[in-house]
Design an enzyme around this catalytic site. Structure first.
Site, PDB file in Angstrom:
ATOM      1  N   GLY A 168     -45.123  28.771 -16.866  1.00  0.00           N
ATOM      2  CA  GLY A 168     -44.769  27.738 -17.552  1.00  0.00           C
ATOM      3  C   GLY A 168     -43.988  26.942 -16.207  1.00  0.00           C
ATOM      4  O   GLY A 168     -43.325  25.778 -16.518  1.00  0.00           O
ATOM      5  N   THR A 170     -41.528  27.383 -14.481  1.00  0.00           N
ATOM      6  CA  THR A 170     -40.027  27.456 -14.585  1.00  0.00           C
ATOM      7  C   THR A 170     -39.391  28.253 -13.405  1.00  0.00           C
ATOM      8  O   THR A 170     -38.287  28.352 -13.480  1.00  0.00           O
ATOM      9  CB  THR A 170     -39.499  28.129 -15.862  1.00  0.00           C
ATOM     10  N   SER A 250     -35.635  39.011 -16.779  1.00  0.00           N
ATOM     11  CA  SER A 250     -34.789  39.453 -17.494  1.00  0.00           C
ATOM     12  C   SER A 250     -33.936  38.513 -18.595  1.00  0.00           C
ATOM     13  O   SER A 250     -33.887  37.359 -18.247  1.00  0.00           O
ATOM     14  CB  SER A 250     -33.475  39.999 -16.725  1.00  0.00           C
ATOM     15  N   GLU A 298     -45.830  38.244  -8.508  1.00  0.00           N
ATOM     16  CA  GLU A 298     -45.646  36.776  -7.976  1.00  0.00           C
ATOM     17  C   GLU A 298     -47.078  35.897  -7.724  1.00  0.00           C
ATOM     18  O   GLU A 298     -46.930  35.230  -6.689  1.00  0.00           O
ATOM     19  CB  GLU A 298     -44.538  36.445  -7.127  1.00  0.00           C
ATOM     20  N   ARG A 444     -27.970  20.017 -14.076  1.00  0.00           N
ATOM     21  CA  ARG A 444     -28.143  19.994 -12.714  1.00  0.00           C
ATOM     22  C   ARG A 444     -29.102  18.674 -12.400  1.00  0.00           C
ATOM     23  O   ARG A 444     -28.391  18.018 -11.253  1.00  0.00           O
ATOM     24  CB  ARG A 444     -28.998  21.004 -12.512  1.00  0.00           C
ATOM     25  N   TYR A 507     -24.424  35.931 -11.716  1.00  0.00           N
ATOM     26  CA  TYR A 507     -24.893  34.463 -11.349  1.00  0.00           C
ATOM     27  C   TYR A 507     -23.964  33.558 -10.808  1.00  0.00           C
ATOM     28  O   TYR A 507     -22.558  33.631 -11.326  1.00  0.00           O
ATOM     29  CB  TYR A 507     -25.044  33.878 -12.743  1.00  0.00           C
TER      30      TYR A 507
END
Ligand SMILES: Cc1cc2nc3c(=O)[nH]c(=O)nc-3n(C[C@H](O)[C@H](O)[C@H](O)COP(=O)(O)OP(=O)(O)OC[C@H]3O[C@@H](n4cnc5c(N)ncnc54)[C@H](O)[C@@H]3O)c2cc1C
Length: 594
Positions: A168, A170, A250, A298, A444, A507
């Site tokens: 996607g 992302t 996750s 990846e 953002r 985060y």
């Protein structure tokens, strides 16, 4: 050397890119119909897609200006006007002819090429809006089945082409960024036409799904049949099953359903040497499992074409909750207690004071009873209950399960909240916190227009190191901000999002004012890199779920042994001797490139 453009290649079979069909923006995160806009000093989320859509956010600009320490307004030099141009494609026409012959769709349209050469990390989005995009793929292909994927790999071998699987787009790790030094033509393989649920096995509660299935489509389709995969990353609107596996993703409900590696029972991956495959077993002791190479691959080792995954019946009950704590330390102690024994809530997130305030600043205008109620609540909390607005923290929860399970989860939270002097702030506040997740993803790119460079990054860390690591990261950011003479105040804040037996995922949110800086996005990256150094020094991981890509590749030797690294390089050499999958993530640049 790459072959030059050959105009005689037969035309592509299909030209519509799935991103266009899905209504995705090409210059920022998300859907075309949604963006934050500033009009008369008031911010509104345009569109009608989300809970926050169409609502005026009266407090946001004033709050953001006070935090960053400078008046904020739209800045001409940060307004995106046109997409960054990209260099013309260079690719052998024989390769494109081969694709057409085998009925594999492809395009060389600039918009599609640009889109397939980036993810959503700050530097990448800055590059396509305001900077220079280094390199885009020379063509984009759209395989429709595994046989076409196999054929693509053969054609790539024949014509010396680099293939890059695309889900996607992302990722936030520069995983799709084309290596500038790669002399061969680069071709993106958009997997989103391979998006079918091939089989749903209700007896054994598993589904066989093609890798290009987009999260939210999968969710809708499984829900219609009474099931859920339980994997809900915040990017679920656009990210794919194959991307989740390739990045070790996750989701927010991992406490109940597990991370992607817990959900995958079998995976098929097409490599340059053939297909890695297995069988879906409840559990197996078969020595080293070759399929594990797909997890976190990846794009370096092959193309994941499908996976068998666990599915779960839809929960009988879904309920939100929230708890306020006097400070971060009490919230963390509560969270640690919560992680000790089941039943766990499906999701539990602890927000620091900054993020709590941010949530308040994102509150839409309210009138009448709603306004009065929120004022009263605020007075009670900060008055008789003694919560300090500059210290308090919020905890949001989502319970899922049978009625009995949810009752047990709720009772446990109530008991622990009491122990840590928490105030149960109700389901509505919890629900709002989760609803904000999808709309906040747009902020953002809006902030960039005000000259603010912002991004989140994450890690996982042992309970014993968590608080110390967060403080050390803040100190490092403050010091670097000063050293680099960046204007305004930096924003560094955190939330704890996933809990484990031995620790948790954290985060961080970092924002700086980029006005007056020669290279705002690069300066931001220097700070983020410094933060990652500090994270590693204080026991944190290279990433909890975003992966490595190229952004964090330089840290790999710090977290893997030399023997381990050699072994991975050996596997790459064996599976892909010609480096067809040459996207060079995780530092896997080939030393012996042919
Ligand atoms: C707003 C936002 C929120 C996010 N929230 C989360 C979150 O909650 N949890 C989380 O884990 N991540 C999150 N991410 C990061 C990102 O969504 C994940 O890394 C996701 O798993 C990437 O999936 P994708 O399909 O978009 O992959 P892409 O970005 O297209 O690709 C990522 C990498 O995987 C490879 N790849 C993709 N598909 C295949 C395939 N079929 N076979 C082999 N390799 C493949 C690519 O080559 C590339 O190296 C978020 C990102 C954003 C921008």
């Amino acid at each position: 050397m790459a072959s030059s453009v050959q105009p005689k290649a037969t035309p592509p079979r299909v030209e519509t890119d799935p991103s266009t069909t899905r209504g995705e923006r090409f210059d920022a995160w998300g859907y075309e119909d949604t963006n934050f806009a500033l009009e008369n000093d008031l911010v509104t989320l345009k569109g009608s897609r989300y809970e926050l859509s169409g609502k005026i956010l009266p407090g946001l600009m004033t709050w953001a200006s006070s935090i960053i320490g400078q008046p904020l307004h739209l800045r001409e030099e940060f307004i995106h006007k046109q997409m960054t141009p990209i260099a013309p494609p260079k690719i052998a026409s024989e390769f494109l002819d081969g694709l057409t012959q085998h009925h594999i769709s492809w395009t060389q349209d600039d918009t599609a090429r640009r889109r397939h050469g980036h993810g959503h990390a700050l530097e990448e989005v800055y590059a396509i809006r305001l900077g220079r995009m280094h390199r885009a793929p020379d063509a984009v292909t759209y395989p429709e089945n595994e046989a076409q994927v196999v054929r693509l790999v053969q054609l790539a071998q024949q014509h010396r082409i680099v293939l890059v699987p695309y889900g996607g787009g992302t990722n936030v790790s520069h995983a799709l960024m084309c290596p500038e030094s790669e002399p061969r033509a680069i071709v993106s393989m958009d997997m989103r036409r391979m998006n079918q649920i091939l089989e749903l096995d209700e007896t054994n509660r598993m589904a066989h799904i093609q890798a290009g299935a987009v999260g939210q489509d999968l969710q809708t389709e499984l829900e219609a049949r009474g099931y859920t995969l339980g994997h809900e990353p915040d990017s679920i609107e656009f990210s794919t099953l194959g991307g989740w596996i390739a990045t070790r993703s996750s989701g927010m409900k991992k406490n109940r359903y597990g991370n992607i590696e817990d959900l995958v029972l079998d995976v098929r991956m097409v490599t340059a040497k053939g297909v890695i495959e297995g069988r879906a077993m409840p559990r197996e002791s078969m020595g080293i499992d070759p399929r594990h190479i797909a997890l976190g691959s990846e794009g370096n080792f092959g193309v994941i074409t499908s996976a068998k995954v666990k599915i779960f019946p839809l929960p009988e009950v879904r309920r939100f909750d929230s708890v306020l704590f006097h400070d971060f330390e009490s919230g963390l102690a509560f969270m640690q207690d919560l992680s000790r024994v089941p039943p766990y809530p499906a999701s539990a997130r602890l927000l620091d004071n900054f993020q709590f305030q941010f949530g308040q600043a994102l509150k839409p205008e309210s009138h009448g009873w709603k306004h009065l109620k929120s004022q009263l609540e605020r007075r009670v909390v900060t008055g008789p209950l003694g919560f300090e607005p500059d210290k308090m923290c919020a905890f949001t929860l989502l319970y899922e399960g049978s009625r009995e399970e949810v009752a047990l989860q709720t009772a446990r939270v109530a008991k622990l909240a009491k122990k840590h002097r928490g105030f149960r702030a109700g389901g509505e506040n919890g629900k709002r916190g989760y609803q904000l997740t999808f709309s906040i993803a747009y902020i953002r790119d809006f902030m960039m227009q005000l000259g603010i460079m912002a991004e989140s990054f994450e890690t996982s860390v042992a309970w014993s190191d968590l608080a110390k690591m967060c403080v050390a990261v803040r100190e490092r950011i403050l010091a670097e901000h000063k050293r680099l003479n960046i204007p305004g105040n930096p924003i560094i804040s955190w939330r704890v999002t996933q809990v484990y037996h031995s620790g948790a995922a954290v985060y961080f949110y970092l924002a700086i004012l980029g006005t007056g800086l020669k290279q705002p996005a690069e300066t931001f990256s220097i700070l983020e890199h410094a933060a990652r150094e500090t994270i590693l020094e204080h026991g944190g991981s290279i990433s909890h779920h975003h992966g490595v890509g190229k952004l964090r590749a330089q840290f790999v030797p710090q977290v893997k042994s030399a023997v381990g690294l050699n072994w991975i390089e050996g596997a790459k050499q064996q599976l892909d001797p010609e480096n067809i999958f040459g996207i060079a993530n995780q530092g896997l640049e080939r030393k012996n490139q042919v």
